[in-house]
Design a protein around this motif. Structure first.
Motif, PDB file in Angstrom:
ATOM      1  N   GLN A   4       0.838  -1.190   0.000  1.00 62.22           N
ATOM      2  CA  GLN A   4       0.000   0.000   0.000  1.00 62.22           C
ATOM      3  C   GLN A   4       0.873   1.239   0.000  1.00 62.22           C
ATOM      4  O   GLN A   4       1.573   1.512   0.971  1.00 62.22           O
ATOM      5  CB  GLN A   4      -0.911  -0.008   1.228  1.00 62.22           C
ATOM      6  N   ALA A   5       0.814   1.978  -1.113  1.00 65.39           N
ATOM      7  CA  ALA A   5       1.621   3.195  -1.241  1.00 65.39           C
ATOM      8  C   ALA A   5       0.780   4.421  -0.917  1.00 65.39           C
ATOM      9  O   ALA A   5      -0.432   4.441  -1.163  1.00 65.39           O
ATOM     10  CB  ALA A   5       2.186   3.308  -2.649  1.00 65.39           C
ATOM     11  N   SER A   6       1.443   5.438  -0.381  1.00 69.92           N
ATOM     12  CA  SER A   6       0.764   6.679  -0.037  1.00 69.92           C
ATOM     13  C   SER A   6       1.775   7.821  -0.025  1.00 69.92           C
ATOM     14  O   SER A   6       2.988   7.595  -0.093  1.00 69.92           O
ATOM     15  CB  SER A   6       0.074   6.559   1.325  1.00 69.92           C
ATOM     16  N   GLY A   7       1.257   9.040   0.089  1.00 67.01           N
ATOM     17  CA  GLY A   7       2.118  10.207   0.260  1.00 67.01           C
ATOM     18  C   GLY A   7       2.240  11.105  -0.948  1.00 67.01           C
ATOM     19  O   GLY A   7       2.852  12.172  -0.873  1.00 67.01           O
ATOM     20  N   GLY A   8       1.665  10.698  -2.075  1.00 71.74           N
ATOM     21  CA  GLY A   8       1.735  11.530  -3.254  1.00 71.74           C
ATOM     22  C   GLY A   8       0.886  12.784  -3.100  1.00 71.74           C
ATOM     23  O   GLY A   8       0.136  12.943  -2.143  1.00 71.74           O
ATOM     24  N   GLY A   9       1.018  13.671  -4.071  1.00 68.46           N
ATOM     25  CA  GLY A   9       0.240  14.894  -4.038  1.00 68.46           C
ATOM     26  C   GLY A   9       0.737  15.898  -5.049  1.00 68.46           C
ATOM     27  O   GLY A   9       1.570  15.576  -5.915  1.00 68.46           O
ATOM     28  N   LEU A  10       0.225  17.106  -4.917  1.00 69.08           N
ATOM     29  CA  LEU A  10       0.602  18.214  -5.785  1.00 69.08           C
ATOM     30  C   LEU A  10       1.569  19.120  -5.029  1.00 69.08           C
ATOM     31  O   LEU A  10       1.278  19.528  -3.905  1.00 69.08           O
ATOM     32  CB  LEU A  10      -0.639  19.000  -6.202  1.00 69.08           C
ATOM     33  N   VAL A  11       2.706  19.405  -5.635  1.00 69.88           N
ATOM     34  CA  VAL A  11       3.716  20.234  -4.978  1.00 69.88           C
ATOM     35  C   VAL A  11       4.350  21.150  -6.018  1.00 69.88           C
ATOM     36  O   VAL A  11       4.423  20.800  -7.191  1.00 69.88           O
ATOM     37  CB  VAL A  11       4.776  19.339  -4.288  1.00 69.88           C
ATOM     38  N   GLU A  12       4.804  22.297  -5.571  1.00 69.82           N
ATOM     39  CA  GLU A  12       5.494  23.211  -6.468  1.00 69.82           C
ATOM     40  C   GLU A  12       6.921  22.748  -6.716  1.00 69.82           C
ATOM     41  O   GLU A  12       7.520  22.073  -5.878  1.00 69.82           O
ATOM     42  CB  GLU A  12       5.496  24.616  -5.884  1.00 69.82           C
ATOM     43  N   ALA A  13       7.448  23.144  -7.839  1.00 71.80           N
ATOM     44  CA  ALA A  13       8.842  22.828  -8.148  1.00 71.80           C
ATOM     45  C   ALA A  13       9.742  23.328  -7.023  1.00 71.80           C
ATOM     46  O   ALA A  13       9.544  24.423  -6.495  1.00 71.80           O
ATOM     47  CB  ALA A  13       9.245  23.458  -9.472  1.00 71.80           C
ATOM     48  N   GLY A  14      10.698  22.487  -6.663  1.00 65.48           N
ATOM     49  CA  GLY A  14      11.577  22.801  -5.545  1.00 65.48           C
ATOM     50  C   GLY A  14      11.093  22.276  -4.217  1.00 65.48           C
ATOM     51  O   GLY A  14      11.832  22.295  -3.232  1.00 65.48           O
ATOM     52  N   GLY A  15       9.874  21.803  -4.179  1.00 69.30           N
ATOM     53  CA  GLY A  15       9.299  21.299  -2.943  1.00 69.30           C
ATOM     54  C   GLY A  15       9.700  19.878  -2.636  1.00 69.30           C
ATOM     55  O   GLY A  15      10.525  19.270  -3.335  1.00 69.30           O
ATOM     56  N   SER A  16       9.091  19.337  -1.589  1.00 71.48           N
ATOM     57  CA  SER A  16       9.435  18.003  -1.103  1.00 71.48           C
ATOM     58  C   SER A  16       8.181  17.180  -0.832  1.00 71.48           C
ATOM     59  O   SER A  16       7.119  17.719  -0.525  1.00 71.48           O
ATOM     60  CB  SER A  16      10.238  18.105   0.201  1.00 71.48           C
ATOM     61  N   ARG A 100       7.936 -10.061  -6.403  1.00 74.06           N
ATOM     62  CA  ARG A 100       7.303  -9.496  -7.608  1.00 74.06           C
ATOM     63  C   ARG A 100       5.931  -8.920  -7.309  1.00 74.06           C
ATOM     64  O   ARG A 100       4.978  -9.106  -8.080  1.00 74.06           O
ATOM     65  CB  ARG A 100       7.235 -10.543  -8.727  1.00 74.06           C
ATOM     66  N   TYR A 101       5.839  -8.223  -6.181  1.00 74.10           N
ATOM     67  CA  TYR A 101       4.598  -7.526  -5.854  1.00 74.10           C
ATOM     68  C   TYR A 101       4.750  -6.050  -6.188  1.00 74.10           C
ATOM     69  O   TYR A 101       5.745  -5.432  -5.800  1.00 74.10           O
ATOM     70  CB  TYR A 101       4.271  -7.644  -4.359  1.00 74.10           C
ATOM     71  N   TRP A 102       3.721  -5.495  -6.835  1.00 73.71           N
ATOM     72  CA  TRP A 102       3.677  -4.066  -7.093  1.00 73.71           C
ATOM     73  C   TRP A 102       2.649  -3.422  -6.160  1.00 73.71           C
ATOM     74  O   TRP A 102       1.580  -4.007  -5.923  1.00 73.71           O
ATOM     75  CB  TRP A 102       3.248  -3.784  -8.533  1.00 73.71           C
ATOM     76  N   GLY A 103       2.958  -2.242  -5.697  1.00 69.64           N
ATOM     77  CA  GLY A 103       1.963  -1.441  -4.997  1.00 69.64           C
ATOM     78  C   GLY A 103       1.011  -0.826  -6.011  1.00 69.64           C
ATOM     79  O   GLY A 103       1.228  -0.901  -7.232  1.00 69.64           O
ATOM     80  N   GLN A 104      -0.026  -0.176  -5.534  1.00 68.95           N
ATOM     81  CA  GLN A 104      -1.064   0.340  -6.410  1.00 68.95           C
ATOM     82  C   GLN A 104      -0.708   1.677  -7.050  1.00 68.95           C
ATOM     83  O   GLN A 104      -1.406   2.105  -7.952  1.00 68.95           O
ATOM     84  CB  GLN A 104      -2.405   0.471  -5.667  1.00 68.95           C
ATOM     85  N   GLY A 105       0.335   2.318  -6.602  1.00 65.33           N
ATOM     86  CA  GLY A 105       0.737   3.581  -7.193  1.00 65.33           C
ATOM     87  C   GLY A 105       0.186   4.776  -6.453  1.00 65.33           C
ATOM     88  O   GLY A 105      -0.938   4.744  -5.939  1.00 65.33           O
ATOM     89  N   THR A 106       0.981   5.844  -6.433  1.00 63.99           N
ATOM     90  CA  THR A 106       0.539   7.095  -5.840  1.00 63.99           C
ATOM     91  C   THR A 106       0.996   8.227  -6.761  1.00 63.99           C
ATOM     92  O   THR A 106       2.133   8.229  -7.236  1.00 63.99           O
ATOM     93  CB  THR A 106       1.090   7.260  -4.401  1.00 63.99           C
ATOM     94  N   GLN A 107       0.109   9.161  -7.025  1.00 67.84           N
ATOM     95  CA  GLN A 107       0.360  10.219  -8.009  1.00 67.84           C
ATOM     96  C   GLN A 107       1.182  11.350  -7.390  1.00 67.84           C
ATOM     97  O   GLN A 107       0.833  11.864  -6.322  1.00 67.84           O
ATOM     98  CB  GLN A 107      -0.958  10.780  -8.537  1.00 67.84           C
ATOM     99  N   VAL A 108       2.233  11.722  -8.101  1.00 64.54           N
ATOM    100  CA  VAL A 108       3.035  12.891  -7.736  1.00 64.54           C
ATOM    101  C   VAL A 108       2.963  13.872  -8.893  1.00 64.54           C
ATOM    102  O   VAL A 108       3.265  13.515 -10.041  1.00 64.54           O
ATOM    103  CB  VAL A 108       4.499  12.494  -7.462  1.00 64.54           C
ATOM    104  N   THR A 109       2.542  15.083  -8.590  1.00 66.76           N
ATOM    105  CA  THR A 109       2.456  16.118  -9.611  1.00 66.76           C
ATOM    106  C   THR A 109       3.255  17.327  -9.150  1.00 66.76           C
ATOM    107  O   THR A 109       2.998  17.855  -8.063  1.00 66.76           O
ATOM    108  CB  THR A 109       1.004  16.529  -9.884  1.00 66.76           C
ATOM    109  N   VAL A 110       4.209  17.727  -9.970  1.00 71.54           N
ATOM    110  CA  VAL A 110       5.059  18.870  -9.635  1.00 71.54           C
ATOM    111  C   VAL A 110       4.735  19.996 -10.607  1.00 71.54           C
ATOM    112  O   VAL A 110       4.882  19.838 -11.823  1.00 71.54           O
ATOM    113  CB  VAL A 110       6.552  18.502  -9.721  1.00 71.54           C
ATOM    114  N   SER A 111       4.283  21.100 -10.057  1.00 77.02           N
ATOM    115  CA  SER A 111       3.927  22.242 -10.892  1.00 77.02           C
ATOM    116  C   SER A 111       5.117  23.188 -11.014  1.00 77.02           C
ATOM    117  O   SER A 111       5.835  23.441 -10.041  1.00 77.02           O
ATOM    118  CB  SER A 111       2.735  22.981 -10.291  1.00 77.02           C
ATOM    119  N   SER A 112       5.325  23.693 -12.209  1.00 79.15           N
ATOM    120  CA  SER A 112       6.475  24.583 -12.443  1.00 79.15           C
ATOM    121  C   SER A 112       6.046  26.035 -12.413  1.00 79.15           C
ATOM    122  O   SER A 112       4.863  26.342 -12.385  1.00 79.15           O
ATOM    123  CB  SER A 112       7.122  24.250 -13.779  1.00 79.15           C
TER     124      SER A 112
END
Length: 112
Positions: A4-16, A100-112
């Protein structure tokens, strides 16, 4: 769900961001654990790996900016991402290499 993956989100360039991937079951401690990502229109690519022996390895594109770590007691692998760039945008997946297990994925979006 094995991973189970988590923690993704929308962040500005240079962020963490910090991604987490937690395993269910008893396979975590004997698997090398990796993070991969898939950008729109591109193939899934390697980002980082943490081995059972404590070694780490990174894609050239993230060296010096990303850090992978694992906590076997919590059955969790982390990806600390600093200095994010727009080209880091994508869906991030964790992977247990031997099982050979994959997590479901978490979206990371970096805005410039």
């Amino acid at each position: 769900v094995q991973l189970q993956a988590s923690g993704g989100g929308l962040v500005e360039a240079g962020g963490s961001l910090r991604l987490s991937c937690t395993a269910s079951g008893n396979f975590f401690s004997f698997n090398d654990m990796g993070w991969y990502r898939e950008a729109p229109g591109k193939q899934r690519e390697f980002v980082a790996v943490s081995t059972t022996g404590g070694a780490t390895s990174y894609a050239d594109s993230v060296k010096g900016r990303f850090t992978i770590s694992r906590d076997n007691a919590k059955k969790t692998v982390y990806l600390y991402m600093n200095g994010l760039k727009s080209e880091d945008t994508g869906v991030y997946y964790c992977y247990a290499l031997m099982s050979r297990y994959w997590g479901q994925g978490t979206q990371v979006t970096v805005s410039s």
